[in-house]
Design a protein around this motif. Structure first.
Motif, PDB file in Angstrom:
ATOM      1  N   GLY A   1       0.819  -1.210   0.000  1.00 37.06           N
ATOM      2  CA  GLY A   1       0.000   0.000   0.000  1.00 37.06           C
ATOM      3  C   GLY A   1       0.853   1.260   0.000  1.00 37.06           C
ATOM      4  N   ALA A   2       1.931   1.235   0.827  1.00 35.30           N
ATOM      5  CA  ALA A   2       2.823   2.394   0.852  1.00 35.30           C
ATOM      6  C   ALA A   2       3.564   2.552  -0.472  1.00 35.30           C
ATOM      7  N   ALA A   3       3.915   1.412  -1.074  1.00 34.65           N
ATOM      8  CA  ALA A   3       4.593   1.469  -2.373  1.00 34.65           C
ATOM      9  C   ALA A   3       3.677   2.068  -3.437  1.00 34.65           C
ATOM     10  N   ALA A   4       2.400   1.688  -3.388  1.00 33.46           N
ATOM     11  CA  ALA A   4       1.438   2.227  -4.355  1.00 33.46           C
ATOM     12  C   ALA A   4       1.265   3.729  -4.192  1.00 33.46           C
ATOM     13  N   SER A   5       1.538   4.219  -2.987  1.00 36.68           N
ATOM     14  CA  SER A   5       1.443   5.658  -2.736  1.00 36.68           C
ATOM     15  C   SER A   5       2.749   6.382  -3.038  1.00 36.68           C
ATOM     16  N   GLY A   6       3.743   5.630  -3.553  1.00 37.84           N
ATOM     17  CA  GLY A   6       4.964   6.278  -4.007  1.00 37.84           C
ATOM     18  C   GLY A   6       6.217   6.010  -3.207  1.00 37.84           C
ATOM     19  N   SER A   7       6.143   5.135  -2.211  1.00 38.29           N
ATOM     20  CA  SER A   7       7.324   4.886  -1.386  1.00 38.29           C
ATOM     21  C   SER A   7       8.250   3.865  -2.044  1.00 38.29           C
ATOM     22  N   THR A   8       9.384   4.315  -2.495  1.00 40.86           N
ATOM     23  CA  THR A   8      10.389   3.404  -3.061  1.00 40.86           C
ATOM     24  C   THR A   8      10.928   2.470  -1.992  1.00 40.86           C
ATOM     25  N   PHE A   9      11.117   2.989  -0.789  1.00 41.46           N
ATOM     26  CA  PHE A   9      11.617   2.173   0.322  1.00 41.46           C
ATOM     27  C   PHE A   9      10.670   1.004   0.597  1.00 41.46           C
ATOM     28  N   ALA A  10       9.370   1.277   0.629  1.00 42.28           N
ATOM     29  CA  ALA A  10       8.397   0.213   0.878  1.00 42.28           C
ATOM     30  C   ALA A  10       8.423  -0.820  -0.238  1.00 42.28           C
ATOM     31  N   ALA A  11       8.512  -0.371  -1.474  1.00 40.50           N
ATOM     32  CA  ALA A  11       8.547  -1.303  -2.608  1.00 40.50           C
ATOM     33  C   ALA A  11       9.779  -2.183  -2.544  1.00 40.50           C
ATOM     34  N   GLU A  12      10.921  -1.580  -2.239  1.00 43.13           N
ATOM     35  CA  GLU A  12      12.159  -2.359  -2.159  1.00 43.13           C
ATOM     36  C   GLU A  12      12.135  -3.330  -0.992  1.00 43.13           C
ATOM     37  N   THR A  13      11.573  -2.903   0.129  1.00 43.66           N
ATOM     38  CA  THR A  13      11.486  -3.772   1.297  1.00 43.66           C
ATOM     39  C   THR A  13      10.607  -4.976   1.017  1.00 43.66           C
ATOM     40  N   ALA A  14       9.452  -4.752   0.413  1.00 41.85           N
ATOM     41  CA  ALA A  14       8.548  -5.854   0.079  1.00 41.85           C
ATOM     42  C   ALA A  14       9.201  -6.816  -0.909  1.00 41.85           C
ATOM     43  N   ALA A  15       9.915  -6.274  -1.883  1.00 41.77           N
ATOM     44  CA  ALA A  15      10.584  -7.125  -2.870  1.00 41.77           C
ATOM     45  C   ALA A  15      11.633  -8.004  -2.215  1.00 41.77           C
ATOM     46  N   VAL A  16      12.394  -7.449  -1.289  1.00 42.29           N
ATOM     47  CA  VAL A  16      13.393  -8.239  -0.565  1.00 42.29           C
ATOM     48  C   VAL A  16      12.721  -9.349   0.233  1.00 42.29           C
ATOM     49  N   MET A  17      11.668  -9.021   0.963  1.00 43.84           N
ATOM     50  CA  MET A  17      10.996 -10.025   1.787  1.00 43.84           C
ATOM     51  C   MET A  17      10.463 -11.182   0.947  1.00 43.84           C
ATOM     52  N   ARG A  18      10.037 -10.884  -0.260  1.00 50.53           N
ATOM     53  CA  ARG A  18       9.474 -11.947  -1.117  1.00 50.53           C
ATOM     54  C   ARG A  18      10.548 -12.895  -1.658  1.00 50.53           C
ATOM     55  N   THR A  19      11.812 -12.560  -1.450  1.00 50.05           N
ATOM     56  CA  THR A  19      12.890 -13.493  -1.811  1.00 50.05           C
ATOM     57  C   THR A  19      13.290 -14.370  -0.630  1.00 50.05           C
ATOM     58  N   ARG A  20      12.825 -14.047   0.554  1.00 53.87           N
ATOM     59  CA  ARG A  20      13.235 -14.757   1.774  1.00 53.87           C
ATOM     60  C   ARG A  20      12.435 -16.038   1.945  1.00 53.87           C
ATOM     61  N   CYS A  21      12.934 -16.905   2.797  1.00 54.01           N
ATOM     62  CA  CYS A  21      12.277 -18.188   3.055  1.00 54.01           C
ATOM     63  C   CYS A  21      10.937 -17.950   3.754  1.00 54.01           C
ATOM     64  N   PRO A  22       9.821 -18.401   3.182  1.00 57.50           N
ATOM     65  CA  PRO A  22       8.521 -18.135   3.807  1.00 57.50           C
ATOM     66  C   PRO A  22       8.404 -18.647   5.240  1.00 57.50           C
ATOM     67  N   THR A  23       8.869 -19.861   5.486  1.00 59.84           N
ATOM     68  CA  THR A  23       8.785 -20.395   6.857  1.00 59.84           C
ATOM     69  C   THR A  23       9.645 -19.573   7.804  1.00 59.84           C
ATOM     70  N   SER A  24      10.837 -19.186   7.359  1.00 60.10           N
ATOM     71  CA  SER A  24      11.711 -18.373   8.201  1.00 60.10           C
ATOM     72  C   SER A  24      11.076 -17.031   8.534  1.00 60.10           C
ATOM     73  N   LEU A  25      10.405 -16.412   7.568  1.00 58.45           N
ATOM     74  CA  LEU A  25       9.723 -15.154   7.841  1.00 58.45           C
ATOM     75  C   LEU A  25       8.683 -15.312   8.939  1.00 58.45           C
ATOM     76  N   CYS A  26       7.923 -16.400   8.885  1.00 58.69           N
ATOM     77  CA  CYS A  26       6.881 -16.614   9.891  1.00 58.69           C
ATOM     78  C   CYS A  26       7.486 -16.903  11.260  1.00 58.69           C
ATOM     79  N   ILE A  27       8.585 -17.650  11.292  1.00 58.39           N
ATOM     80  CA  ILE A  27       9.275 -17.899  12.557  1.00 58.39           C
ATOM     81  C   ILE A  27       9.814 -16.594  13.133  1.00 58.39           C
ATOM     82  N   ALA A  28      10.455 -15.785  12.290  1.00 58.40           N
ATOM     83  CA  ALA A  28      11.044 -14.548  12.775  1.00 58.40           C
ATOM     84  C   ALA A  28       9.980 -13.583  13.296  1.00 58.40           C
TER      85      ALA A  28
END
Length: 365
Positions: free
Chosen positions: A261-288
């Protein structure tokens, strides 16, 4: 500290098994530790862990040593973490006794350093990640140099932020700890000082003079003072509001929705953060994410015990070994996570991984 570690006069009492991977010196009132494995970015081997633990125990009862300093050789890294390649090789060969021995020894060392009787000063030049964070962040004094780079990137290799991060990261300001746990993003010296990851700043060229002053036995704060200008802050301070909002969400999927949502409003930081998270291990994200929720209510010993429960379970699975293969061994950057999506993660299994083991458990107090 650039260049190879000076050998000086070594005091190996209590650490006779030490080898050329780690050095110990007595300098006046100071016990000095040099991690001396520069070609491996000073990654911690089991031998280094055991030797450091034994030497700290010896110095704890030595009235002539009133503080301890720890540094890394080579200039590129303080310590890039534990010897993950070795753990991977042992696990692939089915030598799980060795795998679990490493994790237990590393976690015992981290817990020992967190409650150490004498002040520990970490002089951090270059990269400090994983196990390197474990042997520096829990001490009273963390001195960042101009090349300081902090990260806990474990979710990118199918693991989770350990070595006491269950305790430490949730206690950082706002939701920055959750952001760091779920992204593995790097932090420079300015942001590290602003967030409390570092407690002082000094150019690496001044580390030798700092050690001389520490050896003289005067006040530590005065020994660390160099008059250097504080480095500027970076994106973590600039984006604190967005981080606090997005990473307050209850689960990883909602965090991603807020970032999108923040990326859609123009936040490059939010877009980059979401993109990084989508490369991470899904199970590890949920554990963390669950670690960050539970960590505020745990003392340090229980936080490390929680991590030991998690790591011993993950070592029996797929994602850690696949993540290490993709990132560190084959370096193809294409891990085959199982499951591959957040939607397929078994949240009941994640919750169960935090629970007590049926086998006798170590104590980290």
């Amino acid at each position: 500290m650039s260049g190879h570690a000076a050998r000086g006069s070594r005091d190996v009492s209590g650490a006779e098994a030490a080898n050329d991977e780690i050095q110990f010196e007595r300098r006046g009132a100071l016990g000095l530790v040099t991690l001396d494995r520069p070609k491996a970015l000073n990654a911690l081997s089991l031998g280094m862990i055991g030797a450091l633990h034994a030497q700290l125990d010896a110095w704890a009862s030595d009235a002539g040593i009133i503080r301890v300093a720890i540094r890394g050789a080579g200039g590129r890294a303080f310590c890039a973490g534990g010897d993950i390649r070795h753990i991977h090789a042992c696990g692939q060969a089915g030598r799980f006794d060795e795998v679990f021995a490493f994790w237990q020894a590393e976690y015992r060392l981290v817990a020992r350093m967190q409650r150490y009787e004498k002040p520990i000063v970490a002089l951090i030049e270059g990269v400090v990640m994983g196990g390197g964070v474990g042997i520096s962040l829990h001490g009273a004094h963390r001195v960042a140099s101009e090349t300081y780079v902090f990260a806990m990137p474990e979710v990118g290799i199918g693991l989770f932020p350990d070595v006491g991060m269950t305790y430490a990261l949730p206690r950082l300001p706002g939701r920055v700890g959750t952001y760091l746990a779920l992204t593995g993003s790097r932090v420079g010296p300015g942001d590290a000082l602003a967030l409390g990851l570092a407690t002082a700043y000094a150019p690496a060229r001044d580390f030798a003079a700092i050690l001389d002053r520490l050896a003289q036995g005067g006040p530590i704060a005065a020994a660390l003072e160099t008059g250097a200008a504080r480095p500027p802050t970076g994106p973590l301070v600039a984006e604190r509001g967005l981080i606090n909002d997005a990473f307050a969400a209850d689960d990883v999927a909602d965090i991603l929705r807020r970032l999108d949502g923040a990326a859609a409003s123009g936040s490059t930081f939010a877009a980059e953060t979401a993109a990084v998270m989508r490369t991470r291990c899904p199970t590890s994200l949920c554990i963390a994410r669950e670690q960050m929720r539970r960590g505020l209510n745990l003392d340090f010993a229980d936080a490390v015990l929680t991590e030991y429960r998690l790591v011993t379970r993950l070592m029996r699975g797929h994602d850690f070994f696949e993540g290490v293969r993709a990132v560190l061994i084959d370096k193809d950057g294409r891990p085959d996570w199982r499951p591959a999506t957040l939607e397929a993660v078994d949240h009941a299994a994640v919750a169960a991984a935090f629970g007590p083991s049926e086998a006798p458990e170590p104590r980290f107090a």
